[in-house]
Design an enzyme around this catalytic site. Structure first.
Site, PDB file in Angstrom:
ATOM      1  N   LYS A 214      14.484  -3.595  -4.605  1.00  0.00           N
ATOM      2  CA  LYS A 214      13.841  -2.327  -4.254  1.00  0.00           C
ATOM      3  C   LYS A 214      14.545  -1.743  -3.038  1.00  0.00           C
ATOM      4  CE  LYS A 214       9.561  -0.591  -2.164  1.00  0.00           C
ATOM      5  NZ  LYS A 214       8.219  -0.980  -1.658  1.00  0.00           N
ATOM      6  N   ASP A 219       9.828   5.171   3.494  1.00  0.00           N
ATOM      7  CA  ASP A 219       8.640   5.389   2.674  1.00  0.00           C
ATOM      8  C   ASP A 219       7.547   6.040   3.521  1.00  0.00           C
ATOM      9  OD1 ASP A 219       6.648   5.353   0.787  1.00  0.00           O
ATOM     10  OD2 ASP A 219       6.215   3.216   1.006  1.00  0.00           O
ATOM     11  N   LYS A 226       0.970   7.611   4.326  1.00  0.00           N
ATOM     12  CA  LYS A 226       0.566   6.501   5.178  1.00  0.00           C
ATOM     13  C   LYS A 226       0.071   7.026   6.523  1.00  0.00           C
ATOM     14  CE  LYS A 226       4.180   3.410   3.363  1.00  0.00           C
ATOM     15  NZ  LYS A 226       3.346   2.360   2.788  1.00  0.00           N
ATOM     16  N   ASP A 237      11.680  -0.847   4.124  1.00  0.00           N
ATOM     17  CA  ASP A 237      11.171  -0.943   2.760  1.00  0.00           C
ATOM     18  C   ASP A 237      12.281  -1.147   1.737  1.00  0.00           C
ATOM     19  OD1 ASP A 237       8.925  -1.139   1.191  1.00  0.00           O
ATOM     20  OD2 ASP A 237       8.764   1.004   0.793  1.00  0.00           O
ATOM     21  N   ASP A 300       2.061   6.315  -2.991  1.00  0.00           N
ATOM     22  CA  ASP A 300       2.506   5.241  -2.100  1.00  0.00           C
ATOM     23  C   ASP A 300       2.706   3.929  -2.846  1.00  0.00           C
ATOM     24  OD1 ASP A 300       3.312   4.189   0.336  1.00  0.00           O
ATOM     25  OD2 ASP A 300       1.284   3.614   0.931  1.00  0.00           O
ATOM     26  N   GLU A 302       5.133   3.398  -4.922  1.00  0.00           N
ATOM     27  CA  GLU A 302       6.401   3.886  -5.484  1.00  0.00           C
ATOM     28  C   GLU A 302       7.389   2.777  -5.810  1.00  0.00           C
ATOM     29  OE1 GLU A 302       7.747   2.421  -1.942  1.00  0.00           O
ATOM     30  OE2 GLU A 302       5.930   3.597  -2.218  1.00  0.00           O
ATOM     31  N   ARG A 304       7.089  -0.079  -7.321  1.00  0.00           N
ATOM     32  CA  ARG A 304       6.994  -0.567  -8.703  1.00  0.00           C
ATOM     33  C   ARG A 304       7.592   0.429  -9.688  1.00  0.00           C
ATOM     34  NH1 ARG A 304       0.616  -0.946  -8.083  1.00  0.00           N
ATOM     35  NH2 ARG A 304       1.450  -1.581  -6.055  1.00  0.00           N
TER      36      ARG A 304
END
Length: 442
Positions: A214, A219, A226, A237, A300, A302, A304
């Site tokens: 990933k 993010d 967030k 991230d 949020d 994202e 996956r």
């Protein structure tokens, strides 16, 4: 921190003592502790208990690196121990510091020599350190420096080492039907990238191992934004992407040890999850690369999404086995903390190999179940085949893994490394060792 096998003279020497030692300084030493024993005109002397395991040796190595920094030692000589490789690796890692964004300072580069470390072990330790350092540098870079395009350029630096690097931009991603990756990136001025790094097999390829990371370079949470405290640190991230690229950097040096017939590929889904006029919104539905329609209920969630498309492509391109790494769910930290990664797997043999690899690397994992009834939470209350979140934290790591499983057609494992990739804003390179051990031990 260079690794050599012998020094003419060292600023700091480390010797090992037994628990029965009666020296005033060392008689109450604890396992993993390093204590300064004497300061002399020519050098300093330290002592530690003989490590009884690789984990204890790693503790000694990390403590030795801290002591060397305090003493401003430029060279360290370590006495022989049965776990010299584990100690040396931890000392190398503990000595490395990311000073790119600090004013220049007079910090000596530490040279380490470890008795009892043969040439093959030294080469393996050095190669692994190169990979961990590469991963740490990527993870630690701020988002105004590292975005999907610059991450792709960093991956290109592996080409002179003999690795094949291919990069797909937004147009290529759209042409491949990767609607989920494109949707996540749509709010950013920096378009997405799909990065593929390959180490070809020696001889005919009989297996293709895909390492999938990933790569969300920042993010914000998108429109499911967030809070400020949760957004700080989201440059990390992309820790999963850094780990798989770091593993490839290490394997570039260690490729002679990769079993014949094994091709290794790293796939990185790189995007920024931002807010903008074209950003995905809660309620939007997008088509994934495998044809499934996915409703975005939480922008949020994202990671996956980008992994789903990338796992699909890796399977389509012939991967025989897949392992993905991702800073995926905050509830994983609640369950296992920052030291232990969550392991999910569809294949018992793959599970066993990854557990053995993680143990050898000193990177603890704990297997969690792919409890299929939880998938129903992502199938109810939506017009699409799946929604990306049910907005309920209970079982969140399991449900995220089940979502990913819908996009793989080969033996697959998922490592949720939320909390592992960085500690106190210091990148760790977590996962590089496990992936290298997994590939080499086949």
């Amino acid at each position: 921190m260079p690794l050599v096998q012998k020094l003419e003279r060292a600023d700091l020497t480390l010797t090992f003592v037994g628990t029965a030692d009666t020296d005033r300084v060392t008689r109450d030493l604890k396992p993993g502790e390093v204590r300064l024993r004497a300061r002399r005109d020519s050098h300093d002397e330290a002592a530690a208990l003989t490590p009884a395991s690789p984990d204890e040796a790693r503790e000694v190595g990390a403590a030795l690196a801290r002591l060397a920094r305090e003493l401003r030692a430029a060279s360290v000589q370590v006495a022989a121990t049965p776990h010299a490789a584990a100690l040396a690796g931890a000392a190398l890692g503990g000595a490395w510091q990311d000073t790119r964004y600090r004013a220049p300072a007079d910090r000596p580069e530490l040279t380490l020599a470890a008795d009892g470390l043969d040439g093959a072990d030294a080469a393996r330790v050095t190669g692994l350190h190169a990979g961990v350092t590469f991963a740490r540098a990527l993870t630690g870079a701020p988002a105004n420096v590292l975005n999907p395009a610059t991450l792709a350029r960093e991956a290109r630096t592996l080409e002179p080492l003999g690795l094949d690097v291919d990069v797909w931009d937004g147009a290529d991603i759209t042409a491949r039907g990767m609607g989920l990756l494109a949707a996540v990136a749509a709010g950013s001025t920096h378009g997405p990238r799909l990065i593929r790094v390959t180490i070809p097999a020696r001889g005919e390829a009989t297996q293709v191992l895909a390492l999938v990371g990933k790569g969300i370079t920042f993010d914000t949470g998108g429109y499911s934004m967030k809070p400020p405290a949760g957004m700080y640190g989201m440059k990390n991230d992309m820790g999963g992407a850094a780990a798989v690229l770091g593993a490839m950097r290490a394997l570039a040096d260690l490729r002679a040890l990769i079993p014949d017939g094994t091709e290794v590929r790293a796939y990185v889904a790189a995007a920024e999850n931002m807010v903008g006029p074209d950003a995905m919104r809660p309620g939007d539905i997008y088509r994934a690369a495998n044809g499934l329609q996915v409703e975005v209920t939480n922008t949020d969630a994202e990671g996956r999404l980008v992994l789903a498309d990338t796992l699909t492509v890796a399977c389509q391109e012939g991967a025989t086995e897949l392992v993905d790494l991702a800073t995926l769910t905050g509830v994983k930290i609640s369950a296992l903390g920052n030291d232990i990664a969550a392991l999910f797997s569809s294949d018992p043999a793959l599970t066993d190999r990854l557990k053995a690899a993680a143990l050898a690397a000193g990177e603890p994992v704990w297997e969690l179940p792919l409890h299929q009834p939880y998938l129903k939470a992502f199938q109810k209350g939506t017009l699409a085949d799946l929604k990306n979140s049910d907005m309920a934290p209970a079982g969140g790591s399991i449900k995220a893994a089940l979502f990913l499983q819908q996009f793989v057609t080969r033996p697959w494992a998922h490592l949720d490394i939320a909390g592992n990739a960085a500690r106190d804003e210091n990148a760790t390179g977590w996962g590089v060792g496990t992936l290298v051990e997994y590939v080499l031990a086949r």
